[in-house]
Design an enzyme around this catalytic site. Structure first.
Site, PDB file in Angstrom:
ATOM      1  N   ARG A 231       0.871  -1.176   0.000  1.00  0.00           N
ATOM      2  CA  ARG A 231       0.000   0.000   0.000  1.00  0.00           C
ATOM      3  C   ARG A 231       0.906   1.224   0.000  1.00  0.00           C
ATOM      4  NH1 ARG A 231      -3.716  -2.701  -1.319  1.00  0.00           N
ATOM      5  NH2 ARG A 231      -5.689  -3.084  -0.235  1.00  0.00           N
ATOM      6  N   GLU A 260      -3.965   7.431  -4.509  1.00  0.00           N
ATOM      7  CA  GLU A 260      -4.292   6.899  -5.839  1.00  0.00           C
ATOM      8  C   GLU A 260      -5.591   7.507  -6.361  1.00  0.00           C
ATOM      9  OE1 GLU A 260      -4.268   2.661  -5.306  1.00  0.00           O
ATOM     10  OE2 GLU A 260      -2.184   2.662  -4.681  1.00  0.00           O
ATOM     11  N   HIS A 278      -1.741   0.278  -9.709  1.00  0.00           N
ATOM     12  CA  HIS A 278      -2.318  -0.622  -8.698  1.00  0.00           C
ATOM     13  C   HIS A 278      -3.095  -1.763  -9.363  1.00  0.00           C
ATOM     14  CE1 HIS A 278      -4.123  -1.000  -4.379  1.00  0.00           C
ATOM     15  NE2 HIS A 278      -3.907  -2.180  -4.954  1.00  0.00           N
TER      16      HIS A 278
HETATM   17  P1  NAP Z   1      -1.138 -11.749   4.631  1.00  0.00           P
HETATM   18  O1  NAP Z   1      -1.042 -13.180   4.243  1.00  0.00           O
HETATM   19  O2  NAP Z   1      -2.035 -11.380   5.753  1.00  0.00           O
HETATM   20  O3  NAP Z   1       0.347 -11.238   4.911  1.00  0.00           O
HETATM   21  C1  NAP Z   1       0.647 -10.017   5.503  1.00  0.00           C
HETATM   22  C2  NAP Z   1       1.991 -10.171   6.191  1.00  0.00           C
HETATM   23  O4  NAP Z   1       2.408  -8.887   6.657  1.00  0.00           O
HETATM   24  C3  NAP Z   1       1.942 -11.113   7.389  1.00  0.00           C
HETATM   25  O5  NAP Z   1       2.993 -12.037   7.294  1.00  0.00           O
HETATM   26  C4  NAP Z   1       2.160 -10.182   8.582  1.00  0.00           C
HETATM   27  O6  NAP Z   1       2.934 -10.789   9.611  1.00  0.00           O
HETATM   28  C5  NAP Z   1       2.981  -9.080   7.943  1.00  0.00           C
HETATM   29  N1  NAP Z   1       2.940  -7.854   8.720  1.00  0.00           N
HETATM   30  C6  NAP Z   1       1.967  -7.379   9.536  1.00  0.00           C
HETATM   31  N2  NAP Z   1       2.366  -6.239  10.123  1.00  0.00           N
HETATM   32  C7  NAP Z   1       3.612  -5.982   9.675  1.00  0.00           C
HETATM   33  C8  NAP Z   1       4.570  -4.978   9.923  1.00  0.00           C
HETATM   34  N3  NAP Z   1       4.311  -3.982  10.778  1.00  0.00           N
HETATM   35  N4  NAP Z   1       5.764  -5.056   9.308  1.00  0.00           N
HETATM   36  C9  NAP Z   1       6.033  -6.050   8.464  1.00  0.00           C
HETATM   37  N5  NAP Z   1       5.176  -7.050   8.195  1.00  0.00           N
HETATM   38  C10 NAP Z   1       3.981  -7.012   8.781  1.00  0.00           C
HETATM   39  O7  NAP Z   1      -1.637 -10.867   3.407  1.00  0.00           O
HETATM   40  P2  NAP Z   1      -1.297 -11.061   1.859  1.00  0.00           P
HETATM   41  O8  NAP Z   1      -2.378 -11.815   1.197  1.00  0.00           O
HETATM   42  O9  NAP Z   1       0.103 -11.528   1.712  1.00  0.00           O
HETATM   43  O10 NAP Z   1      -1.421  -9.530   1.380  1.00  0.00           O
HETATM   44  C11 NAP Z   1      -0.532  -8.565   1.883  1.00  0.00           C
HETATM   45  C12 NAP Z   1      -0.928  -7.163   1.441  1.00  0.00           C
HETATM   46  O11 NAP Z   1      -0.669  -6.993   0.063  1.00  0.00           O
HETATM   47  C13 NAP Z   1      -2.420  -6.826   1.566  1.00  0.00           C
HETATM   48  O12 NAP Z   1      -2.792  -6.486   2.887  1.00  0.00           O
HETATM   49  C14 NAP Z   1      -2.558  -5.660   0.607  1.00  0.00           C
HETATM   50  O13 NAP Z   1      -2.298  -4.443   1.284  1.00  0.00           O
HETATM   51  C15 NAP Z   1      -1.451  -5.923  -0.405  1.00  0.00           C
HETATM   52  N6  NAP Z   1      -2.018  -6.280  -1.730  1.00  0.00           N
HETATM   53  C16 NAP Z   1      -1.739  -5.501  -2.800  1.00  0.00           C
HETATM   54  C17 NAP Z   1      -2.250  -5.829  -4.042  1.00  0.00           C
HETATM   55  C18 NAP Z   1      -1.925  -5.009  -5.264  1.00  0.00           C
HETATM   56  O14 NAP Z   1      -2.682  -5.054  -6.223  1.00  0.00           O
HETATM   57  N7  NAP Z   1      -0.823  -4.309  -5.296  1.00  0.00           N
HETATM   58  C19 NAP Z   1      -3.086  -6.933  -4.180  1.00  0.00           C
HETATM   59  C20 NAP Z   1      -3.336  -7.705  -3.058  1.00  0.00           C
HETATM   60  C21 NAP Z   1      -2.800  -7.375  -1.826  1.00  0.00           C
HETATM   61  P3  NAP Z   1       2.329 -11.931  10.581  1.00  0.00           P
HETATM   62  O15 NAP Z   1       2.063 -13.115   9.719  1.00  0.00           O
HETATM   63  O16 NAP Z   1       3.423 -12.176  11.548  1.00  0.00           O
HETATM   64  O17 NAP Z   1       1.083 -11.328  11.162  1.00  0.00           O
END
Ligand code: NAP
Length: 311
Positions: A231, A260, A278
């Site tokens: 983000r 955005e 995005h």
């Molecule tokens: P996820 O499986 O919930 O993974 C998020 C990870 O971030 C978890 O491992 C979490 O750690 C970690 N985290 C939480 N707080 C943090 C911090 N302060 N510093 C560093 N790491 C931290 O989610 P995901 O499916 O991988 O998606 C991740 C993110 O990608 C979404 O929330 C969204 O914002 C973004 N995204 C972007 C797009 C795009 O089009 N660009 C599309 C989809 C998603 P723990 O496991 O230890 O809690």
């Protein structure tokens, strides 16, 4: 058709078509008198559908006292007031897993584009500079590079696996160590000092606002590259722009931004920055799967069945 559903923003067209064919959908984003629409729905609306980029704020949630479900098209729920939902017994669902591969693919594409200057090289050919000036100035190899991943969740893990296949070294930073073979850094500045490439893949929201700080970008340094598919809020954007403009950061590949779809003019002007609108999950395959999950959560709720992907 009788059950009302409030739709906060346009969705992937086939998903929206199916939603509107199944339920009495009211389009919040097109309502001229939003207060009147909310008042009309106050005693009947139990389900809201939104998308990750739009979410839903407490000022709207509070107008819908019968609300029971917010079904989000997207995995990031940082734009949904989760505290309000929790306090008022409103379930929230999202679309995890189905978009992981596409977003991880785009992160790696941005890393490759930044290190190998793929977009600048394309311009080099189109502008006739191959003919007038010869080959592109040399770029940076991926093999052996140190890649630090901020947030080793589903997408972060997918990025790590892909980078490993390219022969890169992997480390990660997050709130806790994971049972994986990659090195853990509890301190993000320390990981940035180690890394050649820093890739943000953590959630947005208050807890991660600005964690890729000026100090982190300084530590990454003039040869370092920053990739953001998380983000825009996770990085100090003015510091990022300044670092890239002043040559204190080597390059960047950015899919997400603070405000955005507005991208700072300074970033647009920089030839060594690769910009995307995005669209990490922006394939028909993945948007179809995200739509299916969004709709199936709504159907499950109306049918009294367990939700498929509660947050
Ligand atoms: P996820 O499986 O919930 O993974 C998020 C990870 O971030 C978890 O491992 C979490 O750690 C970690 N985290 C939480 N707080 C943090 C911090 N302060 N510093 C560093 N790491 C931290 O989610 P995901 O499916 O991988 O998606 C991740 C993110 O990608 C979404 O929330 C969204 O914002 C973004 N995204 C972007 C797009 C795009 O089009 N660009 C599309 C989809 C998603 P723990 O496991 O230890 O809690």
């Amino acid at each position: 058709m009788t059950r009302p559903v409030l739709l906060m923003c346009p969705l992937y067209e086939p998903t929206q078509h199916e939603l509107e064919s199944s339920w009495a959908v009211q389009r919040f984003y097109q309502a001229k008198d939003k207060a009147a629409l909310l008042s009309e729905l106050a005693q009947t609306c139990e389900v809201v559908v939104t998308a990750g980029g739009r979410g839903i704020e407490a000022s709207v949630l509070s107008q819908l006292p019968r609300l029971k479900l917010v079904s989000c098209f997207g995995v990031g729920v940082d734009a949904i007031d989760l505290d309000y939902c929790k306090a008022h017994g409103i379930a929230v669902t999202n679309t995890p897993d189905v978009l992981t591969d596409d977003v991880a693919d785009l992160a790696v594409a941005l890393m490759l584009a930044s290190l190998r200057q793929v977009v600048a090289a394309d311009r080099w050919v189109r502008e006739g500079r191959w003919v007038s000036q010869g080959g592109l100035p040399l770029t940076t190899q991926v093999r052996g590079r140190r890649v630090g991943i901020v947030g080793l969740g589903r997408i972060g893990h997918g990025i790590a696996q892909r980078c490993e296949a390219f022969g890169a070294q992997i480390a990660y930073h997050g709130p806790r160590r994971k049972p994986v073979q990659w090195a853990y850094h509890a301190d993000l500045v320390e990981m940035a000092s180690w890394a050649d490439v820093l890739i943000a893949a953590c959630p947005g929201g208050a807890a991660t606002r600005g964690i890729v700080s000026r100090a982190v970008l300084e530590a990454l340094g003039p040869q370092g590259h920053f990739v953001n598919i998380a983000r825009g809020s996770v990085v100090d954007q003015p510091a990022l722009v300044q670092g890239l403009t002043e040559g204190r950061l080597g390059g960047a590949g950015l899919d997400v931004f603070e405000d955005e779809p507005c991208v700072p003019a300074e970033l647009i002007a920089l030839p060594h920055v690769v910009l995307q609108p995005h669209h990490g999950s922006g394939t028909h395959d993945t948007r179809t799967a995200m739509g299916r999950l969004t709709l199936d959560n709504v159907t499950a709720w109306f049918a009294g069945r367990p939700l498929l992907t509660p947050v």
